[in-house]
Design a protein around this motif. Structure first.
Motif, PDB file in Angstrom:
ATOM      1  N   ASP A  50      27.632  34.117  12.184  1.00  0.00           N
ATOM      2  CA  ASP A  50      27.293  35.606  12.878  1.00  0.00           C
ATOM      3  C   ASP A  50      28.519  35.591  13.874  1.00  0.00           C
ATOM      4  O   ASP A  50      29.539  35.025  14.332  1.00  0.00           O
ATOM      5  CB  ASP A  50      25.570  34.914  13.629  1.00  0.00           C
ATOM      6  CG  ASP A  50      24.932  36.867  13.629  1.00  0.00           C
ATOM      7  OD1 ASP A  50      25.452  37.907  13.517  1.00  0.00           O
ATOM      8  OD2 ASP A  50      24.187  36.699  14.491  1.00  0.00           O
ATOM      9  N   THR A  92      20.677  33.573  22.578  1.00  0.00           N
ATOM     10  CA  THR A  92      19.957  32.883  22.614  1.00  0.00           C
ATOM     11  C   THR A  92      19.399  32.194  21.159  1.00  0.00           C
ATOM     12  O   THR A  92      18.680  30.916  21.989  1.00  0.00           O
ATOM     13  CB  THR A  92      18.474  33.850  22.866  1.00  0.00           C
ATOM     14  OG1 THR A  92      18.387  34.403  21.683  1.00  0.00           O
ATOM     15  CG2 THR A  92      18.948  34.320  24.850  1.00  0.00           C
ATOM     16  N   GLY A  93      20.258  31.912  20.379  1.00  0.00           N
ATOM     17  CA  GLY A  93      20.187  31.375  19.052  1.00  0.00           C
ATOM     18  C   GLY A  93      19.005  32.410  18.043  1.00  0.00           C
ATOM     19  O   GLY A  93      18.017  31.664  17.542  1.00  0.00           O
ATOM     20  N   LEU A 113      28.688  41.229  26.314  1.00  0.00           N
ATOM     21  CA  LEU A 113      30.724  41.038  26.201  1.00  0.00           C
ATOM     22  C   LEU A 113      30.551  42.689  24.688  1.00  0.00           C
ATOM     23  O   LEU A 113      30.457  41.954  23.716  1.00  0.00           O
ATOM     24  CB  LEU A 113      30.654  39.843  25.633  1.00  0.00           C
ATOM     25  CG  LEU A 113      32.405  40.359  25.210  1.00  0.00           C
ATOM     26  CD1 LEU A 113      33.525  40.427  26.211  1.00  0.00           C
ATOM     27  CD2 LEU A 113      33.317  38.388  24.591  1.00  0.00           C
ATOM     28  N   LYS A 134      27.875  32.847  23.481  1.00  0.00           N
ATOM     29  CA  LYS A 134      28.254  32.728  24.913  1.00  0.00           C
ATOM     30  C   LYS A 134      27.241  31.449  25.372  1.00  0.00           C
ATOM     31  O   LYS A 134      25.969  31.370  25.207  1.00  0.00           O
ATOM     32  CB  LYS A 134      27.577  34.242  25.616  1.00  0.00           C
ATOM     33  CG  LYS A 134      28.014  35.462  24.856  1.00  0.00           C
ATOM     34  CD  LYS A 134      27.466  36.775  26.012  1.00  0.00           C
ATOM     35  CE  LYS A 134      26.534  36.772  24.821  1.00  0.00           C
ATOM     36  NZ  LYS A 134      25.862  38.100  25.599  1.00  0.00           N
TER      37      LYS A 134
HETATM   38  P1  5GP Z   1      21.177  35.537  20.018  1.00  0.00           P
HETATM   39  O1  5GP Z   1      19.693  35.900  18.575  1.00  0.00           O
HETATM   40  O2  5GP Z   1      22.032  34.481  19.543  1.00  0.00           O
HETATM   41  O3  5GP Z   1      20.214  35.633  21.561  1.00  0.00           O
HETATM   42  O4  5GP Z   1      22.021  36.877  20.030  1.00  0.00           O
HETATM   43  C1  5GP Z   1      22.809  36.775  19.498  1.00  0.00           C
HETATM   44  C2  5GP Z   1      23.307  38.318  18.578  1.00  0.00           C
HETATM   45  O5  5GP Z   1      22.801  39.547  19.251  1.00  0.00           O
HETATM   46  C3  5GP Z   1      23.902  38.882  17.427  1.00  0.00           C
HETATM   47  O6  5GP Z   1      24.076  39.453  16.357  1.00  0.00           O
HETATM   48  C4  5GP Z   1      24.661  39.422  17.735  1.00  0.00           C
HETATM   49  O7  5GP Z   1      24.445  41.047  17.091  1.00  0.00           O
HETATM   50  C5  5GP Z   1      24.059  40.007  19.010  1.00  0.00           C
HETATM   51  N1  5GP Z   1      24.904  39.882  20.197  1.00  0.00           N
HETATM   52  C6  5GP Z   1      24.322  39.241  21.465  1.00  0.00           C
HETATM   53  N2  5GP Z   1      25.381  39.063  22.639  1.00  0.00           N
HETATM   54  C7  5GP Z   1      25.983  39.769  22.032  1.00  0.00           C
HETATM   55  C8  5GP Z   1      27.315  39.846  23.228  1.00  0.00           C
HETATM   56  O8  5GP Z   1      27.317  39.754  24.478  1.00  0.00           O
HETATM   57  N3  5GP Z   1      28.011  41.429  22.858  1.00  0.00           N
HETATM   58  C9  5GP Z   1      27.842  42.041  20.994  1.00  0.00           C
HETATM   59  N4  5GP Z   1      28.487  42.801  20.430  1.00  0.00           N
HETATM   60  N5  5GP Z   1      26.779  41.462  20.359  1.00  0.00           N
HETATM   61  C10 5GP Z   1      25.845  40.386  21.211  1.00  0.00           C
END
Ligand code: 5GP
Length: 194
Positions: free
Chosen positions: A124, A129-130, A20, A156
């Protein structure tokens, strides 16, 4: 949070790979009045947690965290993705795989800025995915401090991050929960539409 969901619907766009784009109000240009309300909403949700510090990760976590920390009247600390030359202190570190950049960053926080007695609210911009949030909880653990909770602007929900955090016993509060981005359409989880 209705105002946030409206911003996502009206000013966000879905990229083909389930990402997104919200650079109109969060990731590039910042809607400051929306950020103030996001900060207030986090404070409302975590007001009983005796928070002493807010921890986020640069750069997009800083705006929503700033507003929450200001409302709570506690310091805001952000983890750095690249260690700066001026960062000569001892540091806590963790490795975080970035879903959007497809690279692993070593994140660091100076030992001066989290202490064993701290109750830390992690904030955050996104939870997917965390990896980012878990990396931040590891930093808090290294400091011997307590994670008071994890506050997320946009979750998400179809990428499993919440489940990983909850399995580890962390409370997660997300201001918008997205069930699906299929066919370039944003569908929110029912409960956030109430
Ligand atoms: P995770 O580590 O939970 O997989 O992803 C979180 C991090 O990835 C967040 O700090 C964010 O910066 C980035 N991120 C993950 N999904 C998205 C998305 O759909 N859009 C944007 N703009 N950033 C995302």
């Amino acid at each position: 949070m209705k105002e946030l969901e409206r911003a996502i619907e009206e000013r966000g766009s879905v990229l083909a790979d389930g990402v997104l784009k919200v650079d109109q109000f969060l990731n590039h240009q910042i809607d400051t009045s929306l950020m103030i309300n996001i900060g207030k909403e986090f404070v409302k949700r975590f007001q009983d947690c005796k928070i002493t510090r807010v921890l986020t990760i640069e750069s997009s976590g800083i705006a929503p965290s700033f507003m929450a920390a200001n409302e709570l009247d506690v310091p805001l600390v952000f983890a750095r993705k690249k260690q700066s030359l001026t960062m000569t202190d001892d540091v806590y570190t963790s490795s975080v795989y970035s879903f959007t950049k497809q690279e692993t960053n070593k994140i660091t926080v100076s030992k001066n800025f989290i202490s064993p007695g701290d109750h830390v609210l992690i904030i955050d911009d996104f939870l997917a995915t965390g990896h980012a949030a878990i990396g931040l909880t590891e930093i808090v653990k290294q400091a011997g401090a307590t994670v008071a909770g994890v506050g997320i602007v946009i979750e998400k929900s179809f990428q499993g991050g919440r489940e990983k955090l909850e399995e580890k016993g962390f409370r997660v509060e997300s201001l918008a929960r997205i069930q699906s981005l299929k066919n370039s359409k944003v569908t929110f989880l029912e409960e956030t539409l109430i």
